[in-house]
Design a protein around this motif. Structure first.
Motif, PDB file in Angstrom:
ATOM      1  N   VAL A  17       0.841  -1.199   0.000  1.00 18.16           N
ATOM      2  CA  VAL A  17       0.000   0.000   0.000  1.00 18.16           C
ATOM      3  C   VAL A  17       0.881   1.257   0.000  1.00 18.16           C
ATOM      4  N   HIS A  18       0.361   2.310  -0.650  1.00 16.48           N
ATOM      5  CA  HIS A  18       1.069   3.597  -0.735  1.00 16.48           C
ATOM      6  C   HIS A  18       0.417   4.570   0.227  1.00 16.48           C
ATOM      7  N   LEU A  19       1.172   4.977   1.272  1.00 19.93           N
ATOM      8  CA  LEU A  19       0.592   5.875   2.282  1.00 19.93           C
ATOM      9  C   LEU A  19       1.134   7.299   2.177  1.00 19.93           C
ATOM     10  N   ARG A  20       2.011   7.555   1.175  1.00 20.50           N
ATOM     11  CA  ARG A  20       2.464   8.919   0.845  1.00 20.50           C
ATOM     12  C   ARG A  20       3.058   9.660   2.044  1.00 20.50           C
ATOM     13  N   GLN A  21       3.105  10.992   1.942  1.00 24.33           N
ATOM     14  CA  GLN A  21       3.680  11.814   3.016  1.00 24.33           C
ATOM     15  C   GLN A  21       2.872  13.109   3.112  1.00 24.33           C
ATOM     16  N   PRO A  44       7.964   2.391  -0.448  1.00 19.72           N
ATOM     17  CA  PRO A  44       8.957   3.435  -0.137  1.00 19.72           C
ATOM     18  C   PRO A  44       9.139   4.480  -1.244  1.00 19.72           C
ATOM     19  N   ASN A  45       8.238   4.538  -2.254  1.00 19.72           N
ATOM     20  CA  ASN A  45       8.489   5.451  -3.396  1.00 19.72           C
ATOM     21  C   ASN A  45       8.013   6.870  -3.089  1.00 19.72           C
ATOM     22  N   LEU A  46       8.599   7.432  -2.023  1.00 19.73           N
ATOM     23  CA  LEU A  46       8.280   8.815  -1.657  1.00 19.73           C
ATOM     24  C   LEU A  46       9.234   9.753  -2.399  1.00 19.73           C
ATOM     25  N   VAL A 105       9.121   3.098 -14.844  1.00 19.49           N
ATOM     26  CA  VAL A 105       7.888   2.376 -15.195  1.00 19.49           C
ATOM     27  C   VAL A 105       6.649   2.884 -14.465  1.00 19.49           C
ATOM     28  N   THR A 106       6.841   3.651 -13.364  1.00 14.74           N
ATOM     29  CA  THR A 106       5.657   4.060 -12.602  1.00 14.74           C
ATOM     30  C   THR A 106       5.956   5.299 -11.753  1.00 14.74           C
ATOM     31  N   THR A 107       5.022   5.645 -10.858  1.00 12.01           N
ATOM     32  CA  THR A 107       5.152   6.818 -10.000  1.00 12.01           C
ATOM     33  C   THR A 107       6.460   6.788  -9.197  1.00 12.01           C
ATOM     34  N   ASN A 108       7.216   7.880  -9.246  1.00  7.96           N
ATOM     35  CA  ASN A 108       8.473   8.024  -8.490  1.00  7.96           C
ATOM     36  C   ASN A 108       9.432   6.850  -8.687  1.00  7.96           C
ATOM     37  N   LEU A 135       9.216  -7.115  -5.980  1.00  5.30           N
ATOM     38  CA  LEU A 135       9.525  -6.712  -7.351  1.00  5.30           C
ATOM     39  C   LEU A 135       8.345  -6.053  -8.036  1.00  5.30           C
ATOM     40  N   HIS A 136       8.561  -4.829  -8.538  1.00  6.71           N
ATOM     41  CA  HIS A 136       7.629  -4.284  -9.536  1.00  6.71           C
ATOM     42  C   HIS A 136       8.044  -4.954 -10.837  1.00  6.71           C
ATOM     43  N   GLY A 137       7.203  -5.829 -11.362  1.00 10.69           N
ATOM     44  CA  GLY A 137       7.603  -6.707 -12.465  1.00 10.69           C
ATOM     45  C   GLY A 137       7.234  -6.183 -13.835  1.00 10.69           C
ATOM     46  N   CYS A 217      -3.422   2.425 -13.980  1.00 13.79           N
ATOM     47  CA  CYS A 217      -2.471   2.099 -12.917  1.00 13.79           C
ATOM     48  C   CYS A 217      -1.349   1.308 -13.559  1.00 13.79           C
ATOM     49  N   LYS A 218      -0.273   1.060 -12.817  1.00 15.53           N
ATOM     50  CA  LYS A 218       0.819   0.252 -13.328  1.00 15.53           C
ATOM     51  C   LYS A 218       1.032  -0.950 -12.417  1.00 15.53           C
ATOM     52  N   PRO A 219       1.160  -2.166 -12.920  1.00 17.07           N
ATOM     53  CA  PRO A 219       0.927  -2.466 -14.321  1.00 17.07           C
ATOM     54  C   PRO A 219      -0.540  -2.240 -14.698  1.00 17.07           C
ATOM     55  N   SER A 245      -3.005  -4.381  -2.002  1.00 15.96           N
ATOM     56  CA  SER A 245      -3.976  -3.537  -2.733  1.00 15.96           C
ATOM     57  C   SER A 245      -3.333  -2.634  -3.781  1.00 15.96           C
ATOM     58  N   ASP A 246      -2.051  -2.242  -3.551  1.00 17.66           N
ATOM     59  CA  ASP A 246      -1.434  -1.204  -4.384  1.00 17.66           C
ATOM     60  C   ASP A 246      -2.330   0.031  -4.447  1.00 17.66           C
ATOM     61  N   SER A 247      -3.098   0.248  -3.377  1.00 22.17           N
ATOM     62  CA  SER A 247      -3.933   1.445  -3.311  1.00 22.17           C
ATOM     63  C   SER A 247      -3.004   2.656  -3.398  1.00 22.17           C
ATOM     64  N   PRO A 249      -3.050   6.770  -3.967  1.00 20.19           N
ATOM     65  CA  PRO A 249      -3.775   8.026  -4.145  1.00 20.19           C
ATOM     66  C   PRO A 249      -2.983   9.057  -4.946  1.00 20.19           C
ATOM     67  N   HIS A 250      -3.705   9.806  -5.772  1.00 14.82           N
ATOM     68  CA  HIS A 250      -3.135  10.936  -6.523  1.00 14.82           C
ATOM     69  C   HIS A 250      -4.155  12.059  -6.530  1.00 14.82           C
ATOM     70  N   PRO A 251      -3.709  13.312  -6.622  1.00 13.43           N
ATOM     71  CA  PRO A 251      -4.658  14.431  -6.731  1.00 13.43           C
ATOM     72  C   PRO A 251      -5.537  14.246  -7.979  1.00 13.43           C
ATOM     73  N   ALA A 265       1.041   9.692 -12.585  1.00 18.89           N
ATOM     74  CA  ALA A 265      -0.152   9.532 -11.732  1.00 18.89           C
ATOM     75  C   ALA A 265      -0.824   8.186 -11.994  1.00 18.89           C
ATOM     76  N   ALA A 266       0.002   7.135 -12.084  1.00 22.20           N
ATOM     77  CA  ALA A 266      -0.550   5.778 -12.183  1.00 22.20           C
ATOM     78  C   ALA A 266      -1.105   5.399 -10.814  1.00 22.20           C
ATOM     79  N   GLY A 267      -2.294   4.847 -10.762  1.00 22.30           N
ATOM     80  CA  GLY A 267      -2.781   4.378  -9.464  1.00 22.30           C
ATOM     81  C   GLY A 267      -4.288   4.405  -9.351  1.00 22.30           C
TER      82      GLY A 267
HETATM   83  O1  DOR Z   1       3.596   0.743  -9.045  1.00 22.41           O
HETATM   84  C1  DOR Z   1       2.732   1.563  -8.892  1.00 22.41           C
HETATM   85  C2  DOR Z   1       2.993   2.781  -8.090  1.00 22.41           C
HETATM   86  C3  DOR Z   1       1.747   3.392  -7.621  1.00 22.41           C
HETATM   87  C4  DOR Z   1       1.967   4.787  -7.068  1.00 22.41           C
HETATM   88  O2  DOR Z   1       1.222   5.700  -7.449  1.00 22.41           O
HETATM   89  O3  DOR Z   1       2.861   4.977  -6.259  1.00 22.41           O
HETATM   90  N1  DOR Z   1       0.710   3.339  -8.576  1.00 22.41           N
HETATM   91  C5  DOR Z   1       0.571   2.290  -9.418  1.00 22.41           C
HETATM   92  O4  DOR Z   1      -0.420   2.152 -10.110  1.00 22.41           O
HETATM   93  N2  DOR Z   1       1.557   1.393  -9.510  1.00 22.41           N
END
Ligand code: DOR
Length: 350
Positions: A17-21, A44-46, A105-108, A135-137, A217-219, A245-247, A249-251, A265-267
């Protein structure tokens, strides 16, 4: 324990899960428990990425300040700063995994990896101390190799196989699988290889995100037959496939214009509805009896986080009762558009 109307799940765990900052984190972190979950495996993709033990522990402190009643399992971002010594230090500090993003390949993922070989000493140390490699595959898109978002995951799978062959005792998780090829590859490998599946990939196919950027979203979600393979492996109750979940959030303004050529803004955002949504989807393809395995026991066993006596009291109850999903979740100036917005779910949390 279940009857026709009520299901009780012991300590549901979201293993990705992505809990951002900052303010966005203040909005989304309490949604882990709102969605029925008591464990969060935190990405950890902050900005900047979490690359050291100190950063990961500080981030954990921030999340605990927002909701102390969730267990946060922390990860580091695979990057050149990571050394075998840092791995041993991180392990002693209770950090559980290392996440690898192929570059771009994706966000950050700008600081992501281009080749795994330079990291073999890091993987050796992780294998020694029992840390997990997440692994993000996907392979980055490249016209020269006919690689695009639709085949990026199948083209990645040989890397998964060769990492497993070289480090057979290293626990590896292929994150957010989207293809039949990925399911078959993971099944063919040893017990140290697990795989997460998101709720949204159990629902979406290409038709749902092409032209609908809130489903991008990615993938990306793939063909109906790929979605069927994800559903089948859950119906089968395979213990190495569990929920992450790979939940993400993006604005809303960034989501409105997101495309595969600008994966910033994949997600898809599912946290606040995650357990009712997962129950709804599993019921739709005849796998409701596998819900507890998929959302709790399988992932917990893979990570050695089995439910103890006290945690089993933290069980969550779902009741068969229709609810309509909110369109937007907001806190002060922050907003996130929900997956399944305005649609009905058959299950509600008590
Ligand atoms: O691998 C990812 C990263 C994530 C994100 O927004 O951080 N969003 C996605 O859809 N896939």
């Amino acid at each position: 324990m279940s009857s026709d109307e009520v299901i009780r799940i012991a300590s549901p765990a979201d293993f990705h899960v992505h809990l951002r900052q900052g303010r966005l984190s203040a909005l989304v972190t309490p949604h882990v428990r709102k969605g029925g979950f008591t464990l969060a495996y935190v990405m950890p993709n902050l900005k900047p990425p979490i690359t050291s033990t100190e950063q990961a522990l500080a981030y954990k402190g921030d999340l605990e300040a927002l909701d102390p009643d969730v267990e946060y399992l922390m990860t580091l971002y695979l990057s050149p700063e990571l050394t075998p010594d840092e791995i041993r230090k991180a392990s002693r500090a209770g950090i559980v995994g290392v996440k690898s993003y192929p570059r771009g390949v994706t966000t950050n993922s700008d600081g992501g990896i281009e080749s795994y070989e330079p990291y073999y000493p890091v993987f050796e140390a992780m294998q020694e101390v029992g840390m997990v490699l997440n692994l993000h595959g996907e392979i980055p898109s490249n016209p020269a190799t006919n690689t695009c978002v639709l085949n990026a995951e199948p083209q990645f799978l040989p890397h998964l196989v060769s990492l497993h062959v070289r480090f057979p005792r290293l626990r590896i998780v292929l994150e957010h699988a989207t293809t039949r090829a990925a399911v078959e590859t993971v099944k063919s490998l040893g017990d140290t290889v697990g795989c997460t599946i998101t709720a949204h990939h159990l629902s979406l196919t290409v038709d749902d995100w092409a032209g609908q950027s809130f489903h991008f979203c990615k993938p990306v979600a793939k063909y109906p037959d790929d979605r069927e393979a994800l559903q089948e492996v859950i119906r089968e109750g395979h213990p190495r496939f569990f929920l992450g979940s790979d939940s993400a959030p993006h604005p809303p303004a960034a989501k409105a214009t997101a495309t595969p050529t600008d994966a910033c803004a994949a997600g898809v955002y599912t946290s606040p509805i995650l357990l009712p949504l997962t129950a709804h989807l599993l019921e739709s393809f005849g796998a409701l009896d596998k819900l507890e395995g998929f959302v709790s026991t399988f992932g917990r066993k893979f990570y050695g986080k089995e439910v103890t006596g006290t945690e089993s009291q933290a069980s969550v109850t779902l009741r068969k009762k229709k609810t309509t999903v909110d369109k937007v979740w907001a806190l002060e100036t922050e907003e996130v558009v929900s997956f399944w917005a305005g649609k009905e779910l058959n299950w509600s949390l008590e």
